[in-house]
Scaffold this motif. Structure first.
Motif, PDB file in Angstrom:
ATOM      1  N   GLY A 169       0.813  -1.211   0.000  1.00  0.00           N
ATOM      2  CA  GLY A 169       0.000   0.000   0.000  1.00  0.00           C
ATOM      3  C   GLY A 169       0.844   1.258   0.000  1.00  0.00           C
ATOM      4  N   ALA A 170       1.950   1.225   0.745  1.00  0.00           N
ATOM      5  CA  ALA A 170       2.849   2.379   0.782  1.00  0.00           C
ATOM      6  C   ALA A 170       3.440   2.653  -0.604  1.00  0.00           C
ATOM      7  CB  ALA A 170       3.965   2.140   1.797  1.00  0.00           C
ATOM      8  N   CYS A 171       3.806   1.590  -1.317  1.00  0.00           N
ATOM      9  CA  CYS A 171       4.332   1.749  -2.679  1.00  0.00           C
ATOM     10  C   CYS A 171       3.268   2.344  -3.604  1.00  0.00           C
ATOM     11  CB  CYS A 171       4.802   0.402  -3.227  1.00  0.00           C
ATOM     12  SG  CYS A 171       6.304  -0.238  -2.458  1.00  0.00           S
ATOM     13  N   MET A 172       2.022   1.893  -3.444  1.00  0.00           N
ATOM     14  CA  MET A 172       0.941   2.423  -4.273  1.00  0.00           C
ATOM     15  C   MET A 172       0.665   3.889  -3.935  1.00  0.00           C
ATOM     16  SD  MET A 172      -1.687  -0.828  -4.402  1.00  0.00           S
ATOM     17  CE  MET A 172      -2.715  -0.090  -5.684  1.00  0.00           C
ATOM     18  N   GLY A 173       0.773   4.242  -2.658  1.00  0.00           N
ATOM     19  CA  GLY A 173       0.592   5.635  -2.262  1.00  0.00           C
ATOM     20  C   GLY A 173       1.660   6.530  -2.864  1.00  0.00           C
ATOM     21  N   GLU A 174       2.895   6.056  -2.860  1.00  0.00           N
ATOM     22  CA  GLU A 174       3.994   6.811  -3.471  1.00  0.00           C
ATOM     23  C   GLU A 174       3.759   6.996  -4.960  1.00  0.00           C
ATOM     24  OE1 GLU A 174       7.535   8.812  -4.188  1.00  0.00           O
ATOM     25  OE2 GLU A 174       6.550   8.380  -2.269  1.00  0.00           O
ATOM     26  N   ALA A 175       3.268   5.940  -5.610  1.00  0.00           N
ATOM     27  CA  ALA A 175       3.001   6.024  -7.049  1.00  0.00           C
ATOM     28  C   ALA A 175       1.904   7.045  -7.338  1.00  0.00           C
ATOM     29  CB  ALA A 175       2.592   4.655  -7.583  1.00  0.00           C
ATOM     30  N   PHE A 176       0.929   7.127  -6.456  1.00  0.00           N
ATOM     31  CA  PHE A 176      -0.218   8.017  -6.675  1.00  0.00           C
ATOM     32  C   PHE A 176       0.122   9.483  -6.457  1.00  0.00           C
ATOM     33  CE2 PHE A 176      -3.757  10.226  -4.431  1.00  0.00           C
ATOM     34  CZ  PHE A 176      -4.562  10.457  -5.551  1.00  0.00           C
ATOM     35  N   ALA A 177       0.754   9.794  -5.330  1.00  0.00           N
ATOM     36  CA  ALA A 177       0.921  11.220  -4.992  1.00  0.00           C
ATOM     37  C   ALA A 177       2.190  11.501  -4.204  1.00  0.00           C
ATOM     38  CB  ALA A 177      -0.294  11.706  -4.220  1.00  0.00           C
ATOM     39  N   GLY A 178       3.223  10.703  -4.420  1.00  0.00           N
ATOM     40  CA  GLY A 178       4.460  10.922  -3.683  1.00  0.00           C
ATOM     41  C   GLY A 178       5.068  12.286  -3.930  1.00  0.00           C
ATOM     42  N   LYS A 179       5.022  12.744  -5.173  1.00  0.00           N
ATOM     43  CA  LYS A 179       5.613  14.035  -5.505  1.00  0.00           C
ATOM     44  C   LYS A 179       4.824  15.199  -4.920  1.00  0.00           C
ATOM     45  CE  LYS A 179       7.879  12.606  -9.802  1.00  0.00           C
ATOM     46  NZ  LYS A 179       7.990  12.831 -11.281  1.00  0.00           N
ATOM     47  N   LYS A 180       3.508  14.996  -4.748  1.00  0.00           N
ATOM     48  CA  LYS A 180       2.650  16.086  -4.274  1.00  0.00           C
ATOM     49  C   LYS A 180       2.503  16.099  -2.756  1.00  0.00           C
ATOM     50  CE  LYS A 180      -0.035  16.084  -8.566  1.00  0.00           C
ATOM     51  NZ  LYS A 180      -1.366  15.870  -9.183  1.00  0.00           N
ATOM     52  N   LEU A 181       2.438  14.906  -2.159  1.00  0.00           N
ATOM     53  CA  LEU A 181       2.174  14.825  -0.719  1.00  0.00           C
ATOM     54  C   LEU A 181       3.367  14.332   0.091  1.00  0.00           C
ATOM     55  CD1 LEU A 181      -1.389  13.189  -0.788  1.00  0.00           C
ATOM     56  CD2 LEU A 181      -0.811  15.621  -0.709  1.00  0.00           C
ATOM     57  N   GLY A 182       4.435  13.929  -0.596  1.00  0.00           N
ATOM     58  CA  GLY A 182       5.580  13.377   0.116  1.00  0.00           C
ATOM     59  C   GLY A 182       5.237  12.033   0.731  1.00  0.00           C
ATOM     60  N   LYS A 183       5.806  11.766   1.883  1.00  0.00           N
ATOM     61  CA  LYS A 183       5.610  10.453   2.512  1.00  0.00           C
ATOM     62  C   LYS A 183       4.219  10.282   3.129  1.00  0.00           C
ATOM     63  CE  LYS A 183      10.558   9.970   3.177  1.00  0.00           C
ATOM     64  NZ  LYS A 183      11.709   9.909   4.101  1.00  0.00           N
ATOM     65  N   LYS A 184       3.454  11.367   3.173  1.00  0.00           N
ATOM     66  CA  LYS A 184       2.063  11.237   3.619  1.00  0.00           C
ATOM     67  C   LYS A 184       1.266  10.362   2.654  1.00  0.00           C
ATOM     68  CE  LYS A 184       1.871  15.735   5.946  1.00  0.00           C
ATOM     69  NZ  LYS A 184       1.240  17.084   5.939  1.00  0.00           N
ATOM     70  N   ALA A 185       1.642  10.382   1.379  1.00  0.00           N
ATOM     71  CA  ALA A 185       0.971   9.533   0.392  1.00  0.00           C
ATOM     72  C   ALA A 185       1.186   8.068   0.713  1.00  0.00           C
ATOM     73  CB  ALA A 185       1.504   9.854  -1.009  1.00  0.00           C
ATOM     74  N   MET A 186       2.386   7.729   1.199  1.00  0.00           N
ATOM     75  CA  MET A 186       2.667   6.344   1.592  1.00  0.00           C
ATOM     76  C   MET A 186       1.790   5.925   2.765  1.00  0.00           C
ATOM     77  SD  MET A 186       6.832   6.318   1.315  1.00  0.00           S
ATOM     78  CE  MET A 186       6.945   4.630   1.937  1.00  0.00           C
ATOM     79  N   LEU A 187       1.566   6.847   3.688  1.00  0.00           N
ATOM     80  CA  LEU A 187       0.717   6.538   4.841  1.00  0.00           C
ATOM     81  C   LEU A 187      -0.725   6.261   4.406  1.00  0.00           C
ATOM     82  CD1 LEU A 187       2.003   9.154   7.448  1.00  0.00           C
ATOM     83  CD2 LEU A 187       2.353   6.678   7.476  1.00  0.00           C
ATOM     84  N   TRP A 188      -1.209   7.070   3.470  1.00  0.00           N
ATOM     85  CA  TRP A 188      -2.567   6.836   2.978  1.00  0.00           C
ATOM     86  C   TRP A 188      -2.671   5.472   2.289  1.00  0.00           C
ATOM     87  CZ3 TRP A 188      -6.636   8.977   4.745  1.00  0.00           C
ATOM     88  CH2 TRP A 188      -6.652  10.316   5.135  1.00  0.00           C
ATOM     89  N   GLY A 189      -1.661   5.125   1.508  1.00  0.00           N
ATOM     90  CA  GLY A 189      -1.672   3.832   0.830  1.00  0.00           C
ATOM     91  C   GLY A 189      -1.629   2.678   1.814  1.00  0.00           C
ATOM     92  N   ALA A 190      -0.776   2.795   2.831  1.00  0.00           N
ATOM     93  CA  ALA A 190      -0.673   1.746   3.855  1.00  0.00           C
ATOM     94  C   ALA A 190      -1.982   1.602   4.624  1.00  0.00           C
ATOM     95  CB  ALA A 190       0.477   2.065   4.805  1.00  0.00           C
ATOM     96  N   LEU A 191      -2.619   2.743   4.937  1.00  0.00           N
ATOM     97  CA  LEU A 191      -3.897   2.716   5.652  1.00  0.00           C
ATOM     98  C   LEU A 191      -4.972   2.029   4.815  1.00  0.00           C
ATOM     99  CD1 LEU A 191      -5.814   3.592   7.945  1.00  0.00           C
ATOM    100  CD2 LEU A 191      -6.134   5.753   6.725  1.00  0.00           C
ATOM    101  N   ALA A 192      -5.082   2.429   3.546  1.00  0.00           N
ATOM    102  CA  ALA A 192      -6.120   1.864   2.689  1.00  0.00           C
ATOM    103  C   ALA A 192      -5.923   0.370   2.485  1.00  0.00           C
ATOM    104  CB  ALA A 192      -6.124   2.585   1.332  1.00  0.00           C
ATOM    105  N   GLN A 193      -4.659  -0.071   2.353  1.00  0.00           N
ATOM    106  CA  GLN A 193      -4.391  -1.498   2.179  1.00  0.00           C
ATOM    107  C   GLN A 193      -4.699  -2.290   3.449  1.00  0.00           C
ATOM    108  OE1 GLN A 193      -2.689  -4.270   0.419  1.00  0.00           O
ATOM    109  NE2 GLN A 193      -3.652  -3.292  -1.342  1.00  0.00           N
TER     110      GLN A 193
END
Length: 336
Positions: free
Chosen positions: A10-34
């Motif tokens: 999920g963290a990898c998917m979060g980075e793919a989605f919005a890593g450039k825009k949200l930084g590592k917060k995107a990884m947290l969202w991906g990990a949470l959703a997974q």
């Protein structure tokens, strides 16, 4: 899959989605959703064991749950990160994809998932990958660690999330290919060895995808054995286990038993251990069965002592494992 794998993927998917825009917060969202579908583990806090077995990977792993929770997460994330230039539609697609991937890959284990609940109680299980397969998990795990370590604008971040997601997907496809090959071999062996059956399944033995556990039979009993992709001989040394339904006559109307039968998808046997009846769910394999064909099954439930059934799925999974066990597993993988 196991929780750590879901978090890393999920963290990898979060980075793919919005890593450039949200930084590592995107990884947290991906990990949470997974991780969201696995909130069903809380059912064990108030449910009895047999009910909890059916609740796990039930409604929270359904398409309906995915459809309901996705807009809630999307609206929450969209509001928390204002101002931003990520549309609500993109948030919806992201969370829907991440949650769907969770319930999709879980269906490739032998536990089964309730894709169609609450409209159907059918459990989907493709039995193609072990629930904790390090060869599947390592890619996303290493990628996740790298993404945590690397700075936000490091150009290598893209390569890491691509590797984490891509290699995991390739390995899953490889497992499906192995499954097709094993099923083809097993059906041929059934004919050669005159094994009659009304139902059968194959599923990987622990921690890998080359040695497979095979069960075939009917309401009288089941043939149990192992088949390696590297076996040169088209034969399986089966051990036969009587189903022993007659032992259940005195408790056949008990709710606990009916839930267990439904959970096992009819792949079960019953034994008498001293003063209690024991229900074995064959889908989870034998304890070191490739080494000892008469070994107990991983899942065993005390029908007359329900208070002793707290960890029925986990308690026998690695019972008795040591260095010799691992060596015997590797030797059996090499083939006969």
């Amino acid at each position: 899959m196991d929780s750590i794998t879901h978090i890393a993927l999920g963290a990898c998917m979060g980075e793919a989605f919005a890593g450039k825009k949200l930084g590592k917060k995107a990884m947290l969202w991906g990990a949470l959703a997974q991780s969201i579908p696995d909130i069903d583990f809380t059912a064990s806090l108030w449910m009895d064991t047999s009910s909890g077995l059916l609740a796990h990977r039930g409604f929270t792993h359904s398409f309906l749950f995915c459809a309901l929770i996705t807009p809630l997460l999307a609206l929450l994330a969209e509001r928390l990160h204002r101002p931003h230039n990520i549309s609500l539609r993109k948030w919806l697609l992201f969370f829907g994809a991440v949650i769907f991937i969770h319930i999709f890959i879980d269906a490739f284990n032998n536990y089964g998932v309730g894709w169609f609940e609450p409209f159907s109680k059918e459990r989907i299980s493709f039995n193609a990958i072990y629930v904790a397969d390090p060869f599947f998990s390592v890619w996303s795990g290493v990628a996740c660690i790298a993404l945590i370590w690397l700075k936000r604008n490091n150009p290598l971040r893209k390569r890491w999330w691509q590797a984490g997601i891509g290699f995991s997907a390739v390995y899953l496809l490889y497992c499906i290919f192995n499954k097709v090959q094993i099923n083809s071999d097993v059906k041929e062996i059934f004919k050669t060895q005159n094994i009659t059956y009304t139902r059968y399944f194959t599923t990987p033995a622990p921690l890998q995808n080359w040695l497979w556990y095979v069960v075939a039979g009917d309401d009288k009993g089941y043939y149990v054995g192992f088949r390696s992709l590297f076996d040169s001989r088209k034969a399986i040394n089966f051990q036969y286990f009587l189903r022993n339904d007659t032992l259940l006559k005195s408790i056949e109307d008990h709710e606990d038993l009916q839930k267990l039968i439904r959970f096992s998808q009819q792949f079960y046997t019953v034994e008498q251990w001293k003063d209690t009846l024991v229900f074995n769910d064959l889908r989870f394999g034998q304890i070191i069965g490739w080494q000892n064909p008469h070994a107990k099954f991983v899942f065993y439930y005390y029908l007359q002592h329900p208070e002793d059934n707290r960890l029925v799925v986990q308690r026998g999974r690695f019972q008795g494992w040591n260095d010799k066990t691992l060596i015997s597993l590797l030797q059996r993988i090499r083939g006969n």
